[in-house]
Design an enzyme around this catalytic site. Structure first.
Site, short mmCIF file in Angstrom:
data_model
loop_
_atom_site.label_atom_id
_atom_site.label_comp_id
_atom_site.label_asym_id
_atom_site.label_seq_id
_atom_site.Cartn_x
_atom_site.Cartn_y
_atom_site.Cartn_z
N SER A 170 -9.72 1.49 -3.69
CA SER A 170 -9.26 0.66 -2.57
C SER A 170 -10.48 0.25 -1.75
CB SER A 170 -8.30 1.46 -1.69
OG SER A 170 -8.10 0.79 -0.46
N TYR A 202 -7.66 9.58 2.90
CA TYR A 202 -7.35 8.61 1.86
C TYR A 202 -8.61 7.79 1.52
CZ TYR A 202 -5.21 4.50 -0.36
OH TYR A 202 -4.89 3.48 -1.23
N LYS A 206 -10.72 7.58 -2.00
CA LYS A 206 -10.95 6.31 -2.70
C LYS A 206 -12.45 6.09 -2.94
CE LYS A 206 -7.10 5.76 -3.70
NZ LYS A 206 -6.55 5.37 -5.01
N1 LIG Z 1 -0.49 -0.90 -1.94
C1 LIG Z 1 -1.69 -1.25 -1.51
O1 LIG Z 1 -1.83 -2.12 -0.65
C2 LIG Z 1 -2.91 -0.57 -2.07
C3 LIG Z 1 -4.16 -0.97 -1.57
C4 LIG Z 1 -5.30 -0.37 -2.10
C5 LIG Z 1 -5.18 0.59 -3.10
N2 LIG Z 1 -3.96 0.96 -3.57
C6 LIG Z 1 -3.89 1.98 -4.65
O2 LIG Z 1 -3.02 1.53 -5.67
C7 LIG Z 1 -2.55 2.66 -6.40
C8 LIG Z 1 -1.04 2.52 -6.61
O3 LIG Z 1 -0.41 2.63 -5.35
P1 LIG Z 1 0.91 1.82 -4.92
O4 LIG Z 1 0.53 0.99 -3.76
O5 LIG Z 1 1.53 1.19 -6.10
O6 LIG Z 1 1.78 3.05 -4.33
P2 LIG Z 1 3.23 3.62 -4.71
O7 LIG Z 1 4.22 2.51 -4.80
O8 LIG Z 1 3.46 4.70 -3.70
O9 LIG Z 1 3.02 4.26 -6.15
C9 LIG Z 1 2.23 5.41 -6.30
C10 LIG Z 1 2.53 6.06 -7.63
O10 LIG Z 1 1.74 7.28 -7.74
C11 LIG Z 1 2.62 8.31 -8.15
N3 LIG Z 1 2.17 9.64 -7.79
C12 LIG Z 1 2.00 10.16 -6.55
N4 LIG Z 1 1.69 11.46 -6.63
C13 LIG Z 1 1.66 11.79 -7.93
C14 LIG Z 1 1.42 12.99 -8.65
N5 LIG Z 1 1.18 14.14 -8.02
N6 LIG Z 1 1.48 12.97 -10.00
C15 LIG Z 1 1.75 11.81 -10.64
N7 LIG Z 1 2.00 10.65 -10.03
C16 LIG Z 1 1.96 10.63 -8.68
C17 LIG Z 1 3.94 7.98 -7.49
O11 LIG Z 1 4.98 8.71 -8.11
P3 LIG Z 1 6.38 9.03 -7.29
O12 LIG Z 1 7.15 7.76 -7.28
O13 LIG Z 1 6.99 10.13 -8.09
O14 LIG Z 1 5.96 9.46 -5.91
C18 LIG Z 1 3.99 6.49 -7.77
O15 LIG Z 1 4.41 6.26 -9.07
C19 LIG Z 1 -2.93 3.89 -5.59
O16 LIG Z 1 -4.06 4.51 -6.20
C20 LIG Z 1 -3.31 3.32 -4.25
O17 LIG Z 1 -4.27 4.12 -3.58
C21 LIG Z 1 -2.82 0.40 -3.06
#
Ligand SMILES: NC(=O)c1ccc[n+]([C@@H]2O[C@H](COP(=O)([O-])OP(=O)(O)OC[C@H]3O[C@@H](n4cnc5c(N)ncnc54)[C@H](OP(=O)(O)O)[C@@H]3O)[C@@H](O)[C@H]2O)c1
Ligand SMILES: *[C@@H]1O[C@H](CO)[C@@H](O)[C@H](O)[C@H]1NC(C)=O
Length: 318
Positions: A170, A202, A206
């Protein structure tokens, strides 16, 4: 009244311009097909990971959804199978908050699967709590679990080269720091659990993702296994699910106006996983389907090596 209309119209105009420029996400243009290839996407039952898995399934890959919740994962598997018309989509249990679970996942995977072409380290969170092994959960899941997962899968990736490791970081890494003393004493990246402290942890995790990729690329030189880290964009997902009501109220309008959908959020992961001709950029960081230069602290050789060695020790590898 007239003034109000002018102000409103101007704001709308600015917003439209923003949507067409800074907020626009280029698409991954690779038309690569993946029949006969196997990919793993962690945290792929929702959000960016699910959208990524969907696209890879549509390209014909055998897609492993590596997730912690069986119900949520099976629901995603069924949806992806249905929408992609690809039956080679399956769930394998992986809880990144347990080093034992990571080991069991890899054991099971290596036994039952014959290839691994692309590993996408996508799962991530920003919540309070600890892992099974007593690590801060943000450090444990976002970095350490993925570190062990990747290291244990490296032999298979080398056998299947050219292959890739993509780690979703991120832009928040820019605010991160790595406090090795804190890791050694407290098994986490920093203390405190206020909303602001969590945001800090966080960002730190990252930064770990970026430094991990930097060091991994060096260790993989000459193997035809390449690796990339990336910022997916500001995307509407479940990542803020544990924020309190006040944060949610404040963030809701911002999210609705300025955050993109998960399909856009998958584009840079897909680019790093599929784009032909970026192999020489191994170890680099991407945003909007292009490389972005990292600040000195995010490509510091000594910090990256130290993080690797500390992580090996914490995972019981060294
Ligand atoms: N959204 C943004 O704006 C944004 C910006 C920058 C970076 N990111 C990065 O993008 C990536 C995906 O995030 P997202 O935004 O799609 O978030 P999300 O919708 O919350 O999805 C996160 C995923 O990670 C899984 N997870 C969490 N803890 C886990 C564990 N202990 N073991 C296995 N899986 C686990 C969750 O599973 P559960 O459903 O079971 O909880 C979910 O499938 C992350 O690395 C995040 O840091 C996101
Ligand atoms: C890497 O790929 C190149 C080009 O296909 C090939 O010549 C070389 O032998 C490969 N190296 C390894 C270690 O597989």
């Amino acid at each position: 009244m007239f003034n109000l209309l002018v102000v409103g119209g101007s704001l709308l105009g600015v917003y439209v311009i923003l949507c067409l420029t800074v907020l626009k996400m280029p698409r991954c243009k690779s038309s690569a097909k993946l029949h006969g290839k196997t990919v793993i996407v962690t945290g792929s039952n929702t959000g960016i990971g699910k959208a990524t898995a969907m696209d890879l399934a549509k390209r014909g890959a055998r897609v492993i959804l590596a997730c912690r919740d069986p119900q949520r994962a099976e629901a995603a598997v069924n949806l992806i199978k249905k929408e992609s018309g690809n039956n080679q989509v399956l769930y394998m249990h992986l809880d990144l908050a347990s080093l034992q679970s990571v080991r069991s996942f890899v054991e099971n995977f290596l036994k039952t699967e014959s290839r691994l072409d692309i590993l996408i380290n996508n799962a991530g969170l920003a919540t309070r709590g600890k892992t099974k092994d007593g690590f801060g959960i943000i450090f444990g899941v976002n970095h350490l679990g993925h570190f062990l997962l990747t290291v244990l899968l490296l032999e298979r990736l080398k056998e299947c080269a050219p292959s890739r490791v993509v780690t979703v970081s991120s832009d928040a890494h820019k605010f991160g720091k790595i406090d090795f003393d804190c890791i050694n004493t407290h098994k986490k990246l920093g203390l405190g659990d206020s909303a602001l402290a969590l945001l800090g942890l966080y960002s730190d995790s990252k930064l770990c993702n970026v430094l991990f990729t930097h060091e991994l690329a060096k260790r993989l030189e000459g193997t035809n296994v390449t690796c990339f880290s990336l910022h997916p964009g500001a995307i509407k997902t479940e990542i803020g699910r544990d924020a309190n009501l006040w944060w949610k109220l404040v963030l809701f309008p911002i999210t609705m106006l300025f955050f993109l959908d998960v399909d856009s959020g998958a584009q840079t992961s897909l680019y790093c996983a599929l784009q032909e001709g970026i192999e020489h950029l191994s170890g680099r960081y991407f945003s909007k389907c292009a490389t972005v230069d990292l600040s000195a602290k995010a490509r510091d050789d000594a910090t990256a090596r130290k993080l690797w060695e500390v992580s090996e020790r914490l995972c019981g590898l060294a």
